[in-house]
Structure formats: structure tokens, C-alpha cells
Motif scaffolding. Sequence first.
Motif, PDB file in Angstrom:
ATOM      1  N   GLU A   1       0.595  -0.850   0.362  1.00 11.87           N
ATOM      2  CA  GLU A   1       0.221  -0.351  -0.142  1.00 11.87           C
ATOM      3  C   GLU A   1       0.867   1.164   0.226  1.00 11.87           C
ATOM      4  O   GLU A   1       0.112   2.632   0.562  1.00 11.87           O
ATOM      5  CB  GLU A   1      -0.749  -0.012   1.177  1.00 11.87           C
ATOM      6  N   PHE A   2       1.841   1.338   0.029  1.00 16.77           N
ATOM      7  CA  PHE A   2       3.622   2.253  -0.367  1.00 16.77           C
ATOM      8  C   PHE A   2       2.834   3.178  -1.554  1.00 16.77           C
ATOM      9  O   PHE A   2       2.122   2.812  -2.427  1.00 16.77           O
ATOM     10  CB  PHE A   2       4.510   1.784  -0.322  1.00 16.77           C
ATOM     11  N   SER A   3       2.726   4.504  -0.858  1.00 18.90           N
ATOM     12  CA  SER A   3       2.297   6.033  -1.976  1.00 18.90           C
ATOM     13  C   SER A   3       3.939   6.464  -2.521  1.00 18.90           C
ATOM     14  O   SER A   3       4.500   6.740  -2.080  1.00 18.90           O
ATOM     15  CB  SER A   3       1.128   6.681  -1.229  1.00 18.90           C
ATOM     16  N   PRO A   4       3.735   6.962  -3.501  1.00 20.70           N
ATOM     17  CA  PRO A   4       4.865   7.315  -4.621  1.00 20.70           C
ATOM     18  C   PRO A   4       5.069   8.791  -4.327  1.00 20.70           C
ATOM     19  O   PRO A   4       5.406  10.013  -4.504  1.00 20.70           O
ATOM     20  CB  PRO A   4       4.880   6.832  -5.930  1.00 20.70           C
ATOM     21  N   VAL A   5       3.434   9.501  -4.088  1.00 24.10           N
ATOM     22  CA  VAL A   5       2.732  10.848  -3.454  1.00 24.10           C
ATOM     23  C   VAL A   5       4.180  11.712  -3.306  1.00 24.10           C
ATOM     24  O   VAL A   5       4.721  12.622  -4.143  1.00 24.10           O
ATOM     25  CB  VAL A   5       1.605  10.800  -2.852  1.00 24.10           C
ATOM     26  N   PRO A   6       5.022  11.450  -1.942  1.00 26.07           N
ATOM     27  CA  PRO A   6       5.276  12.311  -1.528  1.00 26.07           C
ATOM     28  C   PRO A   6       6.667  12.159  -2.271  1.00 26.07           C
ATOM     29  O   PRO A   6       7.726  13.883  -2.206  1.00 26.07           O
ATOM     30  CB  PRO A   6       5.969  11.683   0.149  1.00 26.07           C
ATOM     31  N   TYR A   7       7.654  11.015  -2.852  1.00 30.94           N
ATOM     32  CA  TYR A   7       8.632  11.142  -3.792  1.00 30.94           C
ATOM     33  C   TYR A   7       8.104  11.376  -4.840  1.00 30.94           C
ATOM     34  O   TYR A   7       9.493  12.846  -5.702  1.00 30.94           O
ATOM     35  CB  TYR A   7       9.074   9.862  -3.630  1.00 30.94           C
ATOM     36  N   LEU A   8       7.006  11.486  -5.409  1.00 29.67           N
ATOM     37  CA  LEU A   8       6.886  12.388  -6.342  1.00 29.67           C
ATOM     38  C   LEU A   8       7.315  14.273  -6.536  1.00 29.67           C
ATOM     39  O   LEU A   8       7.283  14.451  -7.296  1.00 29.67           O
ATOM     40  CB  LEU A   8       5.704  12.329  -7.308  1.00 29.67           C
ATOM     41  N   ALA A   9       6.519  14.476  -5.110  1.00 27.77           N
ATOM     42  CA  ALA A   9       6.135  15.824  -5.128  1.00 27.77           C
ATOM     43  C   ALA A   9       7.760  16.156  -4.929  1.00 27.77           C
ATOM     44  O   ALA A   9       7.831  17.261  -4.503  1.00 27.77           O
ATOM     45  CB  ALA A   9       5.007  15.977  -3.702  1.00 27.77           C
ATOM     46  N   THR A  10       8.563  15.345  -3.805  1.00 26.34           N
ATOM     47  CA  THR A  10      10.326  15.941  -3.243  1.00 26.34           C
ATOM     48  C   THR A  10      10.700  15.846  -4.803  1.00 26.34           C
ATOM     49  O   THR A  10      11.545  17.068  -4.967  1.00 26.34           O
ATOM     50  CB  THR A  10      10.678  14.585  -2.791  1.00 26.34           C
ATOM     51  N   ILE A  11      10.576  15.505  -6.026  1.00 22.31           N
ATOM     52  CA  ILE A  11      11.220  15.099  -7.235  1.00 22.31           C
ATOM     53  C   ILE A  11      11.309  16.689  -7.888  1.00 22.31           C
ATOM     54  O   ILE A  11      12.268  16.902  -8.410  1.00 22.31           O
ATOM     55  CB  ILE A  11      11.140  13.536  -8.109  1.00 22.31           C
ATOM     56  N   PHE A  12      10.240  17.398  -8.303  1.00 21.40           N
ATOM     57  CA  PHE A  12       9.796  18.325  -8.459  1.00 21.40           C
ATOM     58  C   PHE A  12      10.045  19.237  -7.417  1.00 21.40           C
ATOM     59  O   PHE A  12      10.547  19.978  -8.353  1.00 21.40           O
ATOM     60  CB  PHE A  12       8.212  18.833  -8.786  1.00 21.40           C
ATOM     61  N   ASN A  13      10.071  19.516  -6.649  1.00 21.03           N
ATOM     62  CA  ASN A  13      10.849  20.220  -4.991  1.00 21.03           C
ATOM     63  C   ASN A  13      12.289  20.525  -5.829  1.00 21.03           C
ATOM     64  O   ASN A  13      12.769  21.848  -5.757  1.00 21.03           O
ATOM     65  CB  ASN A  13      10.089  19.419  -3.971  1.00 21.03           C
ATOM     66  N   CYS A  14      12.953  20.096  -5.481  1.00 18.88           N
ATOM     67  CA  CYS A  14      14.393  19.506  -6.037  1.00 18.88           C
ATOM     68  C   CYS A  14      14.483  19.928  -7.394  1.00 18.88           C
ATOM     69  O   CYS A  14      15.519  20.706  -7.948  1.00 18.88           O
ATOM     70  CB  CYS A  14      15.111  18.627  -5.979  1.00 18.88           C
ATOM     71  N   MET A  15      13.723  19.800  -8.907  1.00 14.05           N
ATOM     72  CA  MET A  15      13.965  19.987  -9.831  1.00 14.05           C
ATOM     73  C   MET A  15      13.990  21.887  -9.714  1.00 14.05           C
ATOM     74  O   MET A  15      15.091  22.792 -10.194  1.00 14.05           O
ATOM     75  CB  MET A  15      13.316  19.445 -10.917  1.00 14.05           C
ATOM     76  N   LEU A  16      12.634  22.413  -8.989  1.00 16.99           N
ATOM     77  CA  LEU A  16      12.986  23.206  -8.964  1.00 16.99           C
ATOM     78  C   LEU A  16      14.555  24.255  -7.853  1.00 16.99           C
ATOM     79  O   LEU A  16      14.209  25.685  -8.710  1.00 16.99           O
ATOM     80  CB  LEU A  16      11.188  24.133  -8.022  1.00 16.99           C
ATOM     81  N   TRP A  17      14.329  23.817  -7.314  1.00 14.76           N
ATOM     82  CA  TRP A  17      15.835  24.373  -6.739  1.00 14.76           C
ATOM     83  C   TRP A  17      16.811  23.884  -7.424  1.00 14.76           C
ATOM     84  O   TRP A  17      17.772  24.963  -7.039  1.00 14.76           O
ATOM     85  CB  TRP A  17      15.551  24.056  -5.406  1.00 14.76           C
ATOM     86  N   VAL A  18      17.004  23.183  -8.081  1.00 19.29           N
ATOM     87  CA  VAL A  18      18.064  22.987  -8.882  1.00 19.29           C
ATOM     88  C   VAL A  18      18.312  24.332 -10.284  1.00 19.29           C
ATOM     89  O   VAL A  18      19.352  24.586 -10.296  1.00 19.29           O
ATOM     90  CB  VAL A  18      18.372  21.597  -9.523  1.00 19.29           C
ATOM     91  N   PHE A  19      17.109  24.563 -10.252  1.00 22.10           N
ATOM     92  CA  PHE A  19      16.692  25.325 -11.689  1.00 22.10           C
ATOM     93  C   PHE A  19      16.759  27.084 -10.536  1.00 22.10           C
ATOM     94  O   PHE A  19      17.897  27.921 -11.396  1.00 22.10           O
ATOM     95  CB  PHE A  19      15.063  25.114 -12.153  1.00 22.10           C
ATOM     96  N   TYR A  20      16.611  27.267  -9.646  1.00 18.20           N
ATOM     97  CA  TYR A  20      17.141  28.213  -8.794  1.00 18.20           C
ATOM     98  C   TYR A  20      18.140  28.965  -8.960  1.00 18.20           C
ATOM     99  O   TYR A  20      18.701  29.955  -8.883  1.00 18.20           O
ATOM    100  CB  TYR A  20      15.879  28.324  -7.884  1.00 18.20           C
ATOM    101  N   GLY A  21      18.825  27.456  -8.762  1.00 23.71           N
ATOM    102  CA  GLY A  21      20.101  27.901  -8.224  1.00 23.71           C
ATOM    103  C   GLY A  21      20.981  27.973  -9.416  1.00 23.71           C
ATOM    104  O   GLY A  21      22.189  28.828  -9.136  1.00 23.71           O
ATOM    105  N   LEU A  22      20.556  27.574 -10.824  1.00 23.34           N
ATOM    106  CA  LEU A  22      21.987  27.880 -11.792  1.00 23.34           C
ATOM    107  C   LEU A  22      22.364  29.134 -11.824  1.00 23.34           C
ATOM    108  O   LEU A  22      21.599  30.187 -11.824  1.00 23.34           O
ATOM    109  CB  LEU A  22      20.567  27.718 -12.967  1.00 23.34           C
ATOM    110  N   PRO A  23      23.376  29.225 -12.136  1.00 21.43           N
ATOM    111  CA  PRO A  23      23.970  31.402 -12.562  1.00 21.43           C
ATOM    112  C   PRO A  23      23.045  31.988 -13.446  1.00 21.43           C
ATOM    113  O   PRO A  23      22.906  32.725 -12.921  1.00 21.43           O
ATOM    114  CB  PRO A  23      25.076  30.908 -13.528  1.00 21.43           C
ATOM    115  N   LEU A  24      22.382  31.738 -14.066  1.00 18.17           N
ATOM    116  CA  LEU A  24      21.593  32.321 -15.355  1.00 18.17           C
ATOM    117  C   LEU A  24      20.322  32.863 -13.852  1.00 18.17           C
ATOM    118  O   LEU A  24      19.593  33.578 -15.349  1.00 18.17           O
ATOM    119  CB  LEU A  24      20.963  30.920 -16.413  1.00 18.17           C
TER     120      LEU A  24
END
Length: 244
Positions: free
Chosen positions: A41-64
Motif C-alpha cells: 500500500e506504499f504511496s509514491p506521492v511524497p517522492y513525486l512531490a519531492t523530485i519536482f521540488n528538487c528540480m525547482l531548487w536546482v533551476f533556482y540555483g543556476l547562475p542564469l
Amino acid sequence: MVSADVARSIVGIVGNVISFGLFLSPVPTFWGIIKKKDVEEFSPVPYLATIFNCMLWVFYGLPLVHPNSTLVITINGIGLAIEAAYLVTFLMYAPNRKRLWVLAVLAAEAVLMAALVLGVLLGAHTHDSRSMIVGILCVIANTCMYAAPLSVMGKVIKTKSVEYMPFYLSLVGLLNGGCWTAYALIKFDLYITIPNGLGVLFSIAQLMLYGFYYKSTPKKAKNVELPTIADKTLSTNVSIAVEK
């Protein structure tokens, strides 16, 4: 005297280490999935949310977008890889219906992220404007991540039990939020300060609840089986309940 840049780097490195530990906290869960070869019954939702959160922060941290944010990129890049590994594990053992749903959500996240990258880079032409657009989205996403335990806090109040709110996870969450808040305040970054400052408040609230309801949490009992007494005419197993 230590300069602001050096102090910020030291605090950021400590924050990277703590965040890395948080990213690794679900490892036992996924190790259990691998051993059972079933996601149950394991839910993947928290990990789908976290992976998108990480993508946003990686983009935010780029020099551009937001220069001089290397430590933001490193920890979220690592987090992105770890969350991807969790989801790959899930996909390996999930039934087809769940697998297709996860792949659909990942595809939607990829399309949304690609649209955001193109829109920001082509539509915003200064670091300030790019930082503001991506930063606001990061604040929303990160605040939702930190606020997720609020439902657990409600359960603690309702049941007067801290059984489902691990103490050490709340403590590490406080340390993590505190580190990144300090990092953001040394050379002020509003978009890192807001979600992590809120994370500190949420973690303090969790620890206060833990202290308040710890004594009223029912102690679990476990069965201890005594050795079998073998005899020609009698063979019995005796079990007693022992409080943890």
C-alpha cells in the motif's frame, strides 16, 4: 574575523549534510520493498512531490537565475538523484496500474518543468526577475513539503499519542530548517528564508506536541515466547506480555 561568504559556505555545507541525511531516511522502506518484491500500500506521492521540488531548487540555483547558489544546486541535485532511485525501485515492483500512473505524473512534471525553464529564460531578462519568478514557485513548493506533517500533528492531538510522529525526524527537520534559514540570512535570500523559517516553526510545534503527549502514548506490548518444556507427558509454550 570570518567573512560573510565563508560563514555562509560553512553553514551551507552543514545544511547539505543534514539534508542528505533526510533524503536517505526512506532507505529502510525501499529496502523492505526490494526484499518483499512488492510495494503493497506504499504511496509514491511524497517522492513525486519531492523530485519536482528538487528540480525547482536546482533551476533556482543556476547562475542564469540566481548566481552564487552552488550549495543549493549540490544538495538538490543529490536529492534529485536519490528520489529518482526511489521511484525507479517503486516502478520495478509496482503493479501495471500504479506504474503507469507514476510514469504519467513524471511526464507531466517534466513537461511543466521544461515549460517553466523556457518561459523564465525567454521571458525574464534579469537575474532579479528570474529569481523572483522561480523563487516564488520554490517557496510555494517547499512550504507545502514542510507543512505536510500538519496532518500527522492533527492525528497526535486527536489520539493523544506520538506513535506516528517520530521524534528524531522532527528534530532533524528543525536542524535542517535552522541551518538553511541561517544560510539565507547571512546574505539575505527571501525565497530560501520563508519556507525554511516556516519549517523551523512547524518542527518546533511538532517537538512541543511530542513533549506534551509523550507520557500519554500507550506503550506497546510484545509477546515473549519462553522455551518449550519437553516431557513425555507434557509439552507447552508459555507467552507473556512485556511492556517496551
